[in-house]
Write a protein that holds these residues in place. Sequence first.
Motif, short mmCIF file in Angstrom:
data_model
loop_
_atom_site.label_atom_id
_atom_site.label_comp_id
_atom_site.label_asym_id
_atom_site.label_seq_id
_atom_site.Cartn_x
_atom_site.Cartn_y
_atom_site.Cartn_z
N ALA A 335 0.83 -1.21 0.00
CA ALA A 335 0.00 0.00 0.00
C ALA A 335 0.87 1.25 0.00
O ALA A 335 0.60 2.22 -0.74
N ARG A 339 1.08 3.99 -3.08
CA ARG A 339 0.81 5.42 -2.85
C ARG A 339 1.94 6.27 -3.39
O ARG A 339 1.72 7.37 -3.92
N THR A 409 -5.28 -0.53 -2.63
CA THR A 409 -4.78 0.82 -2.86
C THR A 409 -5.09 1.30 -4.27
O THR A 409 -5.47 2.46 -4.48
N GLN A 413 -7.31 4.54 -5.22
CA GLN A 413 -6.78 5.61 -6.06
C GLN A 413 -7.65 5.84 -7.29
O GLN A 413 -7.92 6.99 -7.67
#
Length: 421
Positions: A335, A339, A409, A413
């Motif tokens: 994760a 990011r 993730t 997003q």
Amino acid sequence: MTSLLPPSTARDATAGTRTGPGADPAHRRPLVLVATFGGAAAAAGTLLVCLALGVVGWFLSDAGAHGTASDGLRVGATGWLLGHGSGVRVQGAVLTAVPLGITLVCAWAVWRLGLRVGDAVSGHGPDADRIADGERDWTVPVAAALLTAGYVVVAVLTSAVATAPDSGVGTGRVVVWAVLLCLVLGAPAVAVGSGRAAIWAGRLPVPLRLALPACRGILAGWLLVSGAALLGALLLDLGTAANVLSQLHTDAGAATLLVLLSLLVVPNAVVFAGSYLLGPGFTVGVGTVVSPSVVAIGPLPMFPLLAALPDDRQPSTWAAAVAVVPVVVAAVALARDHRARPAGGWGEAVARALVAGVLAGLAFGLLAALAGGAVGPGRMREVGPFELEVVVHAVSAFGVGGLVGAVATTWWQRRGSEAAQ
């Protein structure tokens, strides 16, 4: 490293010179001398530290009342060789366990010296444009081979001079470890320091290139969690460790020496803790097992670090919960990685997670294989994690956890991007 920069950048880096990027003398030092000396310096630097610690240990043991300083030097050299997988025979008992604390220091020295060697010889060979066009460049292979040769020469001389014929030290094993250390760490360091790695990395498959930082994150996170578990177990049984020291009737000097020796095998203990948290666990003697599901130990040597071991017991109700820990660590690592570097799509996210999880599991399995060995006679000739089971559990847990973290993730997003539109 100006020889591998684009022409305009190279001219700026060389302070406006018009003779070309190869004119920088700092990056065109004699390759043979620099690389060979770098390898010898990497070996000799850590060897000198071990020799100094050997003398200090000799003095702390009995204030120098017995033996001579040369005995301390010999012990220090033997410790350095043990860090290279040499093994040793002590009063008929063969010790094959590798003190990973020494190995890690040697690995760090090889990496740092490899970077400096790479930077010093970066002006040799073709520039970036010619390498990108496919021209062969032997700068890194030659420098890595010479660095390895310098390291191996120091290792062989140390084994020949500092050990007795009946010591059980395997010079062949030392050479193999030295070569692997230089090839696995020294050669990549030379490539990075010379600037070649940045060029060659572009030829790697995209999933592999993006998975390497994620793999590093998983492995670093897992070692951190394992270290925290080891520290917690020691703090819970700190009284036991103190009791061991008191029963050994050690004075301040001997106690300090015992603590220093314990620090050398702390990395081994961290790997043991990680193997425990993964599920398979480890053995601390023939016929013993330490795992979340069952602990069967028996009598143990009086060594303070062994106070972190749990008591003999049958399977507990919380054993299944431990299996979640590596999955969570891998999920958090992926994760964080996504990011910082969002995936281009679902396929890339899944591929990066699976490759990173498999690589991290294999890397930890290699550490588990290196952490064990014989540490004494009798029952203590088998001590270490269950390597194959550790690899299977690590690959499975890190792969699943990484996949969960990457997919979650990526979904978050993409959901945020759609909401912004």
